[in-house]
Design an enzyme around this catalytic site. Structure first.
Site, mmCIF file in Angstrom:
data_model
loop_
_atom_site.group_PDB
_atom_site.id
_atom_site.type_symbol
_atom_site.label_atom_id
_atom_site.label_comp_id
_atom_site.label_asym_id
_atom_site.label_seq_id
_atom_site.Cartn_x
_atom_site.Cartn_y
_atom_site.Cartn_z
ATOM 1 N N HIS B 261 0.672 -1.138 -0.150
ATOM 2 C CA HIS B 261 0.160 0.060 -0.141
ATOM 3 C C HIS B 261 1.047 1.149 0.029
ATOM 4 C CE1 HIS B 261 -3.694 2.325 1.405
ATOM 5 N NE2 HIS B 261 -2.782 3.068 1.620
ATOM 6 N N GLU B 262 1.882 1.425 0.848
ATOM 7 C CA GLU B 262 2.468 2.642 1.132
ATOM 8 C C GLU B 262 3.460 2.876 -0.155
ATOM 9 O OE1 GLU B 262 2.115 4.737 3.195
ATOM 10 O OE2 GLU B 262 0.867 3.429 4.808
ATOM 11 N N HIS B 265 1.669 4.859 -2.565
ATOM 12 C CA HIS B 265 1.974 6.287 -2.592
ATOM 13 C C HIS B 265 3.330 6.564 -2.821
ATOM 14 C CE1 HIS B 265 -1.981 6.945 -0.091
ATOM 15 N NE2 HIS B 265 -1.621 6.066 0.902
ATOM 16 N N GLU B 291 -4.712 8.269 -2.814
ATOM 17 C CA GLU B 291 -5.302 7.045 -2.472
ATOM 18 C C GLU B 291 -5.579 6.076 -3.447
ATOM 19 O OE1 GLU B 291 -5.094 6.716 0.826
ATOM 20 O OE2 GLU B 291 -6.146 4.719 1.477
#
Lengths: 493, 493
Positions: B261-262, B265, B291
């Site tokens: 997930h990170e 970003h 997001e």
């Protein structure tokens, strides 16, 4: 708000910006990926400009004048004095000179990196001429302001209160006995057999050993960290000291003592007066006093026999070399006190180091006072290396006058701090021994009495006293090179 | 210098100070010793004030007016538009309101930490009343400026161009089918047997696995690092992205997907247009688009079967569990797609998460538009939890309306971004699949075609387009919730 308080606010604000700069500098030197470098440099340059603007804002002149007439406590007076001293140093030069010197310095330093490798004095000399000229211009402007000689005005930047006159006395003293002492010690050590520990010493084990030693030296890990960098240093801020080291997996000996050295710097920072945090008067006294603390840790404590016994024991156990004779405390002691004449200052041992510094001091003093030209430097260097260490640097610029970074950007006046630090450290130890059983404290592995003495006499004083007052209050007299001489004779003869 | 260039210079300067802030924030959250905290907070607060002053300096109004009459390229016009938009948002509120809200928010958030634990709605409600009132005041001032409703003006801060009207359409659509889909999926999964991997999974091995996966996802380690923090986040700056995670040695499953997930970003930040670095127009488009990238990585790539097969294989080998059935890709897939109704948003799975967000959106919309009072919130929360997830939060504030930090300091308008991000991600995937064989790319372990699509269509656009334009240019249409629905049905039914 009183003018004194306006000043306090300004310097606390500056200190907060410098906090961010210190952490980001440490980050860049230790953990930043290389691709982050360009944007980081730009950000830090922007910060420098901002800090410079805060340090030189026009209203400060008026605030200083008016604060001087306000009713202040002794401590506030010392604080005002330091703020004003720093402010004067920051504002006395015209912007154009600051910029020109910064540009010339960057250019010279950048080219020097390859020129030194290539022994290219001719190339270096062309850039350096400009740096020297601008430094002389700077020194003359500072001299006009301070009423001192040009070189003394540069010394003021690193070692306030120290003059050529006092340096002649102490360095002159050292010059009298150092060269013959070096020869005597080398002769004495020539019979010694020293065994270099062999094998691979993993970085993680070296780190673990370094952390053990830092704990023994009471580094406060709630207010600091240990990390790695190519050039070890002690950075960060007093509430969060960032100490770095580097590990050579074929040799842990030097890195370990490097950590002891940096821990000395770190504990000084951690021990600065908290109620004066963020103010010039709450900062470390000078480069020389800072170095006195790192050298106190490295030379006075770190190379003492009881400390080396601890190192030897810990290293044996950490690297599982219980029966390895190269790990004996006797061998460690020889490793750590071996004396050798060499070309390179940063590789020099405790005994030959002052010769390197005195050589540089004498040359830069005459250069900045206009008594010699920058083109005279290589020959003078060669001559003094012959006199002090019996080595020739003829045509060897790489290992001669081009070896240090300091002169490339015009940091003239810095070198004496190193040897002043060593001398202060010896004098502090002699004074401390009047009331503290230092060797017993080290042997017991509880070094608190030593640190209490340093905290009370040095660390907690910040810049409340000038260097001479600090040394006198701590030891009963101003700098006296005899303590250094006794220390060296005791250790090496 | 043109007024446009004066503006550029100002925003690049701001960005350099923000660079220092970002690194020091990351440092504080990940590696700073706790004793450094107080001075760090003071330094960062000082920086915030400085950045605020640069963002709001009085001459900007004039510069914006004049720059608007200068001849500019299309890209420069977009840049000017973004600078002005950010400036307006920063300057429209009176200082007194900003300060009052900041104080009320800090007070409420600080007390909330223990009040939430103690289920103390009465205590919380007293502080929160002030935060809500000041947020309404803020929204009304912003509404006057933008000509939108108060809540829409708050949405603008996080998701420019998105309005209640468009949210009603897309969230209204989701509400129609989500609750029954959740029930259907839970029923279907009730027969599944899921085995949680057992044992101790060392942090160092988890880190090594995480680094492998980040390499597979082409995180640029020349412009970023992986470290640890209590609350994982993606910080730093585009040239030096600081990604953090945390390791639970009894469960690597969640942390591993958190890293995926990170990394989404991070790659967005690393892929932002370099020639616009430091300008508002060079920054990430919005919270929702940010997001969308993390959720694209986590939900679209990360939970796809071919990716889970890679995870399973790497984890088996890393933890030496070649024959452990709980490490099979089938079991991993079940672990990563298991659906459960729960109280807590941050623990929610992909399918139930939108229900949590829509609930919050509906409540905060009515609260900010003055249709309900803050004291109505617990009952509304309970009612909507019953409607959407069949759970009662009656008298359960801890796991009800007091669970999130967002409202404690008045960040109303933020919540919709999470589900908008999930929807954009589904739509991007559908569009990408028209030209990229996504599953084949993942299976081949060369995901470049996927990243090239994202780089070209999203990352390199910075804020040159508004969200609607960005989505339309990338996918051929503006946000269409049908893609999200199809994605969920395909995966879960």
């Amino acid at each position: 708000m009183s003018y004194y308080n306006k000043l306090l606010k300004n310097y606390q604000q500056i200190s907060r910006f410098e906090h961010l700069g210190a952490i980001c500098h440490w980050d860049a030197a230790s953990i930043m990926p290389s691709g982050g470098s360009e944007a980081r440099s730009e950000a830090l340059a922007e910060l420098s400009v901002h800090v410079h603007n805060l340090s030189c804002k026009p209203e400060l002149a008026d605030w200083f004048d008016k604060a001087q007439t306000e009713e202040l406590s002794i401590e506030e007076k010392a604080s005002l004095y330091e703020m004003r001293r720093v402010w004067k140093q920051n504002t006395v030069l015209p912007e154009s000179l600051v910029e020109a010197k910064s540009l010339a310095g960057s250019k010279c330093e950048h080219a020097w990196r390859s020129q030194r490798r290539d022994n290219d004095w001719k190339g270096f000399e062309k850039n350096w001429a400009e740096v020297v000229n601008l430094s002389i211009e700077e020194a003359q402007i500072r001299a006009e302001e301070t009423g001192k000689t040009p070189y003394d005005s540069m010394l003021e930047l690193y070692e306030p209160g120290v003059s050529t006159q006092s340096l002649e006395l102490v360095f002159g003293n050292v010059k009298n006995w150092l060269p013959s002492l070096i020869d005597e010690v080398i002769e004495k050590q020539s019979k010694d057999e020293i065994i270099k520990p062999q094998g691979k010493f993993s970085a993680s084990m070296q780190k673990s050993l370094g952390l053990d030693i830092m704990n023994l030296l009471k580094f406060d890990f709630n207010h600091g960290r240990l990390d790695e960098s190519v050039h070890p240093f002690c950075g960060g801020v007093p509430t969060d000291v960032r100490l770095t080291t580097r590990y050579d997996e074929s040799d842990f000996i030097q890195s370990l003592m490097g950590t002891v050295h940096e821990t000395g710097h770190a504990r000084y920072e951690q021990g600065l007066p908290k109620h004066l945090a963020g103010l010039p008067v709450g900062q470390a006294r000078s480069m020389g006093i800072h170095e006195s603390q790192s050298l106190f840790f490295e030379m006075q404590i770190g190379r003492s026999m009881p400390f080396i016994q601890i190192l030897s024991k810990k290293a044996r156990s950490k690297f599982k070399r219980e029966d390895d004779i190269s790990f004996s405390s006797e061998n460690f002691y020889k490793l750590y006190t071996s004396v050798e004449k060499g070309f390179i200052r940063v590789d020099a041992d405790e005994l030959t180091y002052p010769a390197h510094v005195i050589l540089r001091y004498e040359i830069e003093r005459d250069l900045i006072n206009g008594k010699i030209k920058h083109t005279d430097v290589p020959e003078l260097w060669n001559q003094k290396m012959q006199d002090y260490l019996g080595l020739s640097t003829s045509d060897n610029y790489t290992n001669g006058c081009m070896q240090d970074i300091h002169w490339t950007d015009g940091s003239f006046g810095y070198f004496p701090s190193y040897t002043l630090g060593a001398m202060y450290a010896s004098q502090f130890m002699a004074a401390m021994k009047k009331t503290v059983d230092v060797n017993a404290a080290i042997s017991s592995k509880d070094l608190s009495p030593i640190f209490t003495w340093l905290a009370n006499n040095i660390w907690s004083k910040g810049s409340l006293l000038n260097t001479n007052e600090l040394v006198k209050e701590a030891t009963g007299e101003t700098l006296n090179p005899e303590y250094f001489k006794s220390h060296l004779k005791n250790r090496y003869l």
